[in-house]
Motif scaffolding. Structure first.
Motif, PDB file in Angstrom:
ATOM      1  N   HIS A 189      11.612 -36.154 -22.729  1.00 38.69           N
ATOM      2  CA  HIS A 189      10.980 -35.088 -21.948  1.00 38.69           C
ATOM      3  C   HIS A 189      11.521 -33.748 -22.397  1.00 38.69           C
ATOM      4  O   HIS A 189      12.605 -33.646 -22.972  1.00 38.69           O
ATOM      5  CB  HIS A 189      11.215 -35.294 -20.444  1.00 38.69           C
ATOM      6  CG  HIS A 189      12.640 -35.115 -20.030  1.00 38.69           C
ATOM      7  ND1 HIS A 189      13.132 -33.926 -19.566  1.00 38.69           N
ATOM      8  CD2 HIS A 189      13.680 -35.981 -20.034  1.00 38.69           C
ATOM      9  CE1 HIS A 189      14.411 -34.068 -19.291  1.00 38.69           C
ATOM     10  NE2 HIS A 189      14.777 -35.302 -19.570  1.00 38.69           N
ATOM     11  N   ASP A 190      10.735 -32.705 -22.127  1.00 40.26           N
ATOM     12  CA  ASP A 190      11.238 -31.375 -22.470  1.00 40.26           C
ATOM     13  C   ASP A 190      12.230 -30.943 -21.398  1.00 40.26           C
ATOM     14  O   ASP A 190      12.272 -31.499 -20.299  1.00 40.26           O
ATOM     15  CB  ASP A 190      10.104 -30.366 -22.672  1.00 40.26           C
ATOM     16  CG  ASP A 190       9.354 -30.017 -21.404  1.00 40.26           C
ATOM     17  OD1 ASP A 190       9.748 -30.443 -20.309  1.00 40.26           O
ATOM     18  OD2 ASP A 190       8.349 -29.292 -21.515  1.00 40.26           O
ATOM     19  N   ASN A 191      13.067 -29.984 -21.728  1.00 40.69           N
ATOM     20  CA  ASN A 191      14.130 -29.567 -20.818  1.00 40.69           C
ATOM     21  C   ASN A 191      13.605 -28.983 -19.520  1.00 40.69           C
ATOM     22  O   ASN A 191      14.276 -29.030 -18.498  1.00 40.69           O
ATOM     23  CB  ASN A 191      15.062 -28.577 -21.518  1.00 40.69           C
ATOM     24  CG  ASN A 191      15.828 -29.243 -22.643  1.00 40.69           C
ATOM     25  OD1 ASN A 191      16.073 -30.437 -22.608  1.00 40.69           O
ATOM     26  ND2 ASN A 191      16.176 -28.479 -23.657  1.00 40.69           N
ATOM     27  N   ALA A 192      12.410 -28.426 -19.539  1.00 42.88           N
ATOM     28  CA  ALA A 192      11.839 -27.862 -18.326  1.00 42.88           C
ATOM     29  C   ALA A 192      11.187 -28.944 -17.465  1.00 42.88           C
ATOM     30  O   ALA A 192      10.887 -28.713 -16.309  1.00 42.88           O
ATOM     31  CB  ALA A 192      10.820 -26.784 -18.685  1.00 42.88           C
ATOM     32  N   ARG A 247       6.595 -31.779 -19.617  1.00 42.49           N
ATOM     33  CA  ARG A 247       5.914 -32.734 -20.496  1.00 42.49           C
ATOM     34  C   ARG A 247       6.853 -33.888 -20.761  1.00 42.49           C
ATOM     35  O   ARG A 247       8.062 -33.696 -20.888  1.00 42.49           O
ATOM     36  CB  ARG A 247       5.560 -32.079 -21.840  1.00 42.49           C
ATOM     37  CG  ARG A 247       4.714 -30.860 -21.706  1.00 42.49           C
ATOM     38  CD  ARG A 247       4.551 -30.135 -23.037  1.00 42.49           C
ATOM     39  NE  ARG A 247       5.849 -29.805 -23.620  1.00 42.49           N
ATOM     40  CZ  ARG A 247       6.102 -29.808 -24.925  1.00 42.49           C
ATOM     41  NH1 ARG A 247       5.164 -30.103 -25.791  1.00 42.49           N
ATOM     42  NH2 ARG A 247       7.289 -29.491 -25.366  1.00 42.49           N
ATOM     43  N   TYR A 248       6.290 -35.072 -20.869  1.00 40.75           N
ATOM     44  CA  TYR A 248       7.122 -36.206 -21.245  1.00 40.75           C
ATOM     45  C   TYR A 248       6.295 -37.280 -21.918  1.00 40.75           C
ATOM     46  O   TYR A 248       5.072 -37.305 -21.823  1.00 40.75           O
ATOM     47  CB  TYR A 248       7.902 -36.760 -20.056  1.00 40.75           C
ATOM     48  CG  TYR A 248       7.075 -37.379 -18.952  1.00 40.75           C
ATOM     49  CD1 TYR A 248       6.784 -38.749 -18.961  1.00 40.75           C
ATOM     50  CD2 TYR A 248       6.610 -36.619 -17.899  1.00 40.75           C
ATOM     51  CE1 TYR A 248       6.050 -39.322 -17.942  1.00 40.75           C
ATOM     52  CE2 TYR A 248       5.882 -37.182 -16.877  1.00 40.75           C
ATOM     53  CZ  TYR A 248       5.604 -38.546 -16.901  1.00 40.75           C
ATOM     54  OH  TYR A 248       4.869 -39.109 -15.893  1.00 40.75           O
ATOM     55  N   LEU A 249       7.014 -38.134 -22.595  1.00 40.13           N
ATOM     56  CA  LEU A 249       6.423 -39.222 -23.348  1.00 40.13           C
ATOM     57  C   LEU A 249       7.239 -40.468 -23.040  1.00 40.13           C
ATOM     58  O   LEU A 249       8.465 -40.449 -23.154  1.00 40.13           O
ATOM     59  CB  LEU A 249       6.512 -38.886 -24.841  1.00 40.13           C
ATOM     60  CG  LEU A 249       5.953 -39.877 -25.823  1.00 40.13           C
ATOM     61  CD1 LEU A 249       4.441 -39.781 -25.812  1.00 40.13           C
ATOM     62  CD2 LEU A 249       6.483 -39.570 -27.209  1.00 40.13           C
ATOM     63  N   THR A 250       6.580 -41.500 -22.605  1.00 41.41           N
ATOM     64  CA  THR A 250       7.253 -42.778 -22.369  1.00 41.41           C
ATOM     65  C   THR A 250       6.614 -43.807 -23.285  1.00 41.41           C
ATOM     66  O   THR A 250       5.385 -43.879 -23.393  1.00 41.41           O
ATOM     67  CB  THR A 250       7.099 -43.231 -20.898  1.00 41.41           C
ATOM     68  OG1 THR A 250       7.569 -42.194 -20.044  1.00 41.41           O
ATOM     69  CG2 THR A 250       7.883 -44.498 -20.639  1.00 41.41           C
ATOM     70  N   VAL A 251       7.452 -44.576 -23.960  1.00 45.99           N
ATOM     71  CA  VAL A 251       6.941 -45.634 -24.833  1.00 45.99           C
ATOM     72  C   VAL A 251       7.562 -46.964 -24.418  1.00 45.99           C
ATOM     73  O   VAL A 251       8.671 -47.010 -23.885  1.00 45.99           O
ATOM     74  CB  VAL A 251       7.214 -45.351 -26.329  1.00 45.99           C
ATOM     75  CG1 VAL A 251       6.507 -44.085 -26.772  1.00 45.99           C
ATOM     76  CG2 VAL A 251       8.685 -45.267 -26.624  1.00 45.99           C
ATOM     77  N   TYR A 252       6.817 -47.996 -24.655  1.00 47.96           N
ATOM     78  CA  TYR A 252       7.242 -49.355 -24.327  1.00 47.96           C
ATOM     79  C   TYR A 252       7.089 -50.212 -25.561  1.00 47.96           C
ATOM     80  O   TYR A 252       6.155 -50.034 -26.339  1.00 47.96           O
ATOM     81  CB  TYR A 252       6.361 -49.929 -23.209  1.00 47.96           C
ATOM     82  CG  TYR A 252       6.330 -49.071 -21.972  1.00 47.96           C
ATOM     83  CD1 TYR A 252       7.250 -49.255 -20.955  1.00 47.96           C
ATOM     84  CD2 TYR A 252       5.372 -48.060 -21.825  1.00 47.96           C
ATOM     85  CE1 TYR A 252       7.226 -48.459 -19.813  1.00 47.96           C
ATOM     86  CE2 TYR A 252       5.342 -47.268 -20.694  1.00 47.96           C
ATOM     87  CZ  TYR A 252       6.269 -47.469 -19.696  1.00 47.96           C
ATOM     88  OH  TYR A 252       6.248 -46.688 -18.571  1.00 47.96           O
ATOM     89  N   GLY A 253       7.989 -51.148 -25.735  1.00 47.00           N
ATOM     90  CA  GLY A 253       7.874 -52.041 -26.875  1.00 47.00           C
ATOM     91  C   GLY A 253       9.068 -52.963 -26.985  1.00 47.00           C
ATOM     92  O   GLY A 253       9.914 -53.047 -26.092  1.00 47.00           O
ATOM     93  N   GLN A 254       9.110 -53.645 -28.107  1.00 50.25           N
ATOM     94  CA  GLN A 254      10.170 -54.614 -28.376  1.00 50.25           C
ATOM     95  C   GLN A 254      11.142 -54.024 -29.389  1.00 50.25           C
ATOM     96  O   GLN A 254      10.751 -53.636 -30.489  1.00 50.25           O
ATOM     97  CB  GLN A 254       9.570 -55.909 -28.912  1.00 50.25           C
ATOM     98  CG  GLN A 254      10.574 -57.014 -29.055  1.00 50.25           C
ATOM     99  CD  GLN A 254       9.910 -58.352 -29.326  1.00 50.25           C
ATOM    100  OE1 GLN A 254       8.710 -58.520 -29.161  1.00 50.25           O
ATOM    101  NE2 GLN A 254      10.693 -59.315 -29.755  1.00 50.25           N
ATOM    102  N   ALA A 255      12.422 -53.945 -28.995  1.00 47.08           N
ATOM    103  CA  ALA A 255      13.453 -53.415 -29.878  1.00 47.08           C
ATOM    104  C   ALA A 255      13.702 -54.385 -31.026  1.00 47.08           C
ATOM    105  O   ALA A 255      13.747 -55.591 -30.831  1.00 47.08           O
ATOM    106  CB  ALA A 255      14.745 -53.195 -29.098  1.00 47.08           C
ATOM    107  N   GLN A 256      13.864 -53.823 -32.197  1.00 54.80           N
ATOM    108  CA  GLN A 256      14.217 -54.613 -33.376  1.00 54.80           C
ATOM    109  C   GLN A 256      15.596 -54.164 -33.835  1.00 54.80           C
ATOM    110  O   GLN A 256      15.800 -52.979 -34.125  1.00 54.80           O
ATOM    111  CB  GLN A 256      13.189 -54.383 -34.484  1.00 54.80           C
ATOM    112  CG  GLN A 256      13.543 -55.038 -35.785  1.00 54.80           C
ATOM    113  CD  GLN A 256      12.619 -54.582 -36.915  1.00 54.80           C
ATOM    114  OE1 GLN A 256      11.617 -53.919 -36.712  1.00 54.80           O
ATOM    115  NE2 GLN A 256      12.998 -54.944 -38.121  1.00 54.80           N
ATOM    116  N   ILE A 257      16.539 -55.080 -33.883  1.00 55.52           N
ATOM    117  CA  ILE A 257      17.869 -54.773 -34.399  1.00 55.52           C
ATOM    118  C   ILE A 257      17.790 -54.853 -35.916  1.00 55.52           C
ATOM    119  O   ILE A 257      17.474 -55.904 -36.470  1.00 55.52           O
ATOM    120  CB  ILE A 257      18.923 -55.744 -33.841  1.00 55.52           C
ATOM    121  CG1 ILE A 257      18.996 -55.620 -32.317  1.00 55.52           C
ATOM    122  CG2 ILE A 257      20.292 -55.474 -34.473  1.00 55.52           C
ATOM    123  CD1 ILE A 257      19.854 -56.664 -31.638  1.00 55.52           C
TER     124      ILE A 257
END
Length: 145
Positions: A66-69, A72-82
């Motif tokens: 998200h921006d400091n103010a 605006r923000y963006l959220t993403v979902y998924g599967q982490a890959q090591i």
């Protein structure tokens, strides 16, 4: 997948908040420095952390930028890959993103980091928000009404 009006959130020096599923109630929320490259997020964690243990147990995570103010923000979902090879290029790009150029070269990690892994998150779902009401609220403080 990411709207053009939010691309700066991915390239500027914002932290991301990573939500990882704990084995007990509630998510584990952690701020991380990240790199956005070729449609994926990259961040690094220590192998001795709860984040690492929880990702190896359940790789489905969320990430919020998200921006400091807070407008605006963006959220993403998924599967982490090591990433087994723990690319040093990712580490150096993160360092150069977050440190001033005069200091970044001194902060580069060593070539081999056996206790650190790089996590790659290829978004499976993206939620992008620009909150107009938040702009209105912030602007109301500067008006002479």
């Amino acid at each position: 997948m990411v709207p053009q009006e939010l691309q700066d959130l991915l390239t500027d020096r914002h932290n991301a908040i990573v939500a990882i599923n704990r084995p007990t109630s509630g998510p584990q929320l952690t701020p991380v420095w990240f790199l956005w490259d070729s449609g994926a997020f990259y961040f690094r964690i220590g192998k001795n952390t709860a984040k690492y243990r929880n990702i190896t147990r359940d790789p489905f995570i969320s990430l919020l930028v998200h921006d400091n103010a807070g407008f605006r923000y963006l959220t993403v979902y998924g599967q982490a890959q090591i990433m087994d090879n723990n690319p040093t290029s990712v580490a150096s790009q993160i360092v150069y993103k977050y440190y001033a150029p005069t200091l970044a070269s001194q902060k580069l990690p060593p070539e081999q980091e056996p206790d650190v892994v790089t996590i790659k998150l290829q978004p499976q779902k993206v939620v992008a928000i620009v909150e107009e009401i938040a702009h209105e609220a912030a602007d109301s403080w500067t008006s002479n009404s």
